[in-house]
Design a protein around this motif. Sequence first.
Motif, mmCIF file in Angstrom:
data_model
loop_
_atom_site.group_PDB
_atom_site.id
_atom_site.type_symbol
_atom_site.label_atom_id
_atom_site.label_comp_id
_atom_site.label_asym_id
_atom_site.label_seq_id
_atom_site.Cartn_x
_atom_site.Cartn_y
_atom_site.Cartn_z
ATOM 1 N N HIS A 159 7.275 9.710 14.086
ATOM 2 C CA HIS A 159 6.674 9.883 12.766
ATOM 3 C C HIS A 159 5.604 8.814 12.566
ATOM 4 O O HIS A 159 5.773 7.674 13.007
ATOM 5 C CB HIS A 159 7.747 9.758 11.686
ATOM 6 N N TYR A 160 4.517 9.168 11.860
ATOM 7 C CA TYR A 160 3.390 8.260 11.686
ATOM 8 C C TYR A 160 3.117 8.029 10.209
ATOM 9 O O TYR A 160 3.172 8.953 9.394
ATOM 10 C CB TYR A 160 2.124 8.835 12.341
ATOM 11 N N LEU A 161 2.770 6.777 9.875
ATOM 12 C CA LEU A 161 2.401 6.408 8.510
ATOM 13 C C LEU A 161 0.946 5.940 8.473
ATOM 14 O O LEU A 161 0.544 5.069 9.252
ATOM 15 C CB LEU A 161 3.301 5.285 7.989
ATOM 16 N N TYR B 105 0.842 -1.207 0.000
ATOM 17 C CA TYR B 105 0.000 0.000 0.000
ATOM 18 C C TYR B 105 0.873 1.250 0.000
ATOM 19 O O TYR B 105 1.978 1.256 0.546
ATOM 20 C CB TYR B 105 -0.896 0.035 1.243
ATOM 21 N N VAL B 106 0.331 2.317 -0.585
ATOM 22 C CA VAL B 106 0.958 3.627 -0.464
ATOM 23 C C VAL B 106 0.609 4.191 0.913
ATOM 24 O O VAL B 106 -0.565 4.307 1.257
ATOM 25 C CB VAL B 106 0.476 4.587 -1.565
ATOM 26 N N LEU B 107 1.634 4.523 1.694
ATOM 27 C CA LEU B 107 1.434 5.136 3.007
ATOM 28 C C LEU B 107 2.137 6.488 3.048
ATOM 29 O O LEU B 107 3.100 6.722 2.310
ATOM 30 C CB LEU B 107 1.972 4.239 4.124
ATOM 31 N N SER B 108 1.660 7.372 3.914
ATOM 32 C CA SER B 108 2.268 8.696 4.070
ATOM 33 C C SER B 108 1.818 9.282 5.400
ATOM 34 O O SER B 108 1.101 8.649 6.170
ATOM 35 C CB SER B 108 1.871 9.619 2.915
ATOM 36 N N ALA B 109 2.236 10.528 5.654
ATOM 37 C CA ALA B 109 1.790 11.238 6.846
ATOM 38 C C ALA B 109 0.305 11.581 6.748
ATOM 39 O O ALA B 109 -0.281 11.581 5.655
ATOM 40 C CB ALA B 109 2.618 12.509 7.024
ATOM 41 N N TYR C 157 2.765 17.443 9.710
ATOM 42 C CA TYR C 157 3.708 17.940 8.713
ATOM 43 C C TYR C 157 4.007 16.861 7.678
ATOM 44 O O TYR C 157 3.775 15.680 7.917
ATOM 45 C CB TYR C 157 4.995 18.414 9.390
ATOM 46 N N LYS C 158 4.504 17.293 6.540
ATOM 47 C CA LYS C 158 4.687 16.378 5.426
ATOM 48 C C LYS C 158 5.723 15.301 5.725
ATOM 49 O O LYS C 158 6.747 15.555 6.360
ATOM 50 C CB LYS C 158 5.094 17.143 4.162
ATOM 51 N N GLY C 159 5.419 14.100 5.222
ATOM 52 C CA GLY C 159 6.380 13.016 5.199
ATOM 53 C C GLY C 159 6.714 12.696 3.753
ATOM 54 O O GLY C 159 6.979 13.589 2.954
ATOM 55 N N GLU C 160 6.647 11.438 3.414
ATOM 56 C CA GLU C 160 6.944 10.986 2.061
ATOM 57 C C GLU C 160 5.970 9.873 1.699
ATOM 58 O O GLU C 160 5.629 9.041 2.545
ATOM 59 C CB GLU C 160 8.383 10.466 1.989
ATOM 60 N N GLY D 296 -3.526 9.586 4.640
ATOM 61 C CA GLY D 296 -2.867 10.339 3.592
ATOM 62 C C GLY D 296 -3.777 10.420 2.377
ATOM 63 O O GLY D 296 -4.704 9.619 2.210
ATOM 64 N N VAL D 297 -3.526 11.407 1.502
ATOM 65 C CA VAL D 297 -4.357 11.561 0.307
ATOM 66 C C VAL D 297 -3.477 11.855 -0.904
ATOM 67 O O VAL D 297 -2.409 12.461 -0.791
ATOM 68 C CB VAL D 297 -5.403 12.687 0.473
ATOM 69 N N LEU D 298 -3.950 11.419 -2.078
ATOM 70 C CA LEU D 298 -3.290 11.668 -3.351
ATOM 71 C C LEU D 298 -4.231 12.426 -4.278
ATOM 72 O O LEU D 298 -5.369 12.002 -4.509
ATOM 73 C CB LEU D 298 -2.884 10.346 -4.014
ATOM 74 N N TYR D 299 -3.741 13.543 -4.802
ATOM 75 C CA TYR D 299 -4.473 14.352 -5.772
ATOM 76 C C TYR D 299 -3.672 14.432 -7.068
ATOM 77 O O TYR D 299 -2.444 14.292 -7.070
ATOM 78 C CB TYR D 299 -4.671 15.779 -5.250
ATOM 79 N N GLY D 300 -4.367 14.702 -8.157
ATOM 80 C CA GLY D 300 -3.684 14.969 -9.401
ATOM 81 C C GLY D 300 -3.002 16.329 -9.384
ATOM 82 O O GLY D 300 -3.204 17.147 -8.480
ATOM 83 N N VAL D 301 -2.174 16.581 -10.415
ATOM 84 C CA VAL D 301 -1.368 17.804 -10.499
ATOM 85 C C VAL D 301 -1.837 18.663 -11.671
ATOM 86 O O VAL D 301 -2.076 18.151 -12.771
ATOM 87 C CB VAL D 301 0.130 17.457 -10.691
#
Length: 325
Positions: free
Chosen positions: A101-103, A66-70, A76-79, A192-197
Amino acid sequence: PTYLDHNDGDHNGALLYGTEYKDTGAVDKNGNHEVVCTVCMVKGATYTQWGRHECPENQRTEYKGYVLSAYHNGHYKGEFVCVDEARDVTEWSSSGGETGHYLYSTEYKQGVLPSSVFTHNREASCAQCTSEEHMSTYVRWGNRECPEGAENMYTGYAAGSYHSHTGSGANMVCLHPEPTYLDHNDGGNTGGVLYGVEYRNTGAADRNGNQDATCSVCMVMGATYTQWGRAECPETQRTEYLGYIMGSHYGHQKDQWVCVDEKREYTKTSSSGADGGHYWYTAEAETGTLPSSVYSQNREPACAQCTEEKHMSTYVRWGHRECPE
């Protein structure tokens, strides 16, 4: 660990913490436990396939997950990282919920990302794929094709965090156009969320403003690297593409500098409406720490992707003027 010169006083410069998995209410596993990681070496070109957990048939799947992130906002931003579906923990891990840090699992958000391709609020999957027939990979941001001499793995959708969110991932990802899913929940259990650019105009070097950015994952033989600040590769190397350095607006939340093809092509599902999401602006040089004798104040720096077939890898030696023998 080993140490160079050091001091054990609490000087509070940069701080390093461990990382814990956090639950969102969907596809949870080992919440509050400490994340383990393993550094692996392979023969060939290896890359993260974002949005699809099945690698091409002629490539080896190293792992899927899975894609994980902050957390998307308030943190604050992670990766954005591709975390194995096992979500293993360290041998010292406890479920106590320590500070660090949290994922969180990461979901797609529609708008710039088309609903005909990505399912809103569904958790994004990923895979690590390896081709033994190549040596290196790169992303050609802003173009639907890989140049001659490179093989196209897929052409997809540039994605990142929402432009005003403090959290999720600071890095950019190229999402596969044919996403697949592991266990999931479409209930909007937002971590975490993913949006288009979208490309944004600044009044200079503009092109395709408000259109949705595309990207292509390319494989090559040899060592490939991004040359920042110069659009001409050395004569002994192949220029994969040239373009402009782009990133988030200086008043928005931080993201990653990327070298975007000068064509700034957009996805097949793109519209010219401002749909919200992640925004790319052309970068300008600000002199001061950057010397005015070298860089022109307020001028847009160029970039290029360069490949040298006689070598296998590149790295940056930060803080030194020479490479070692």
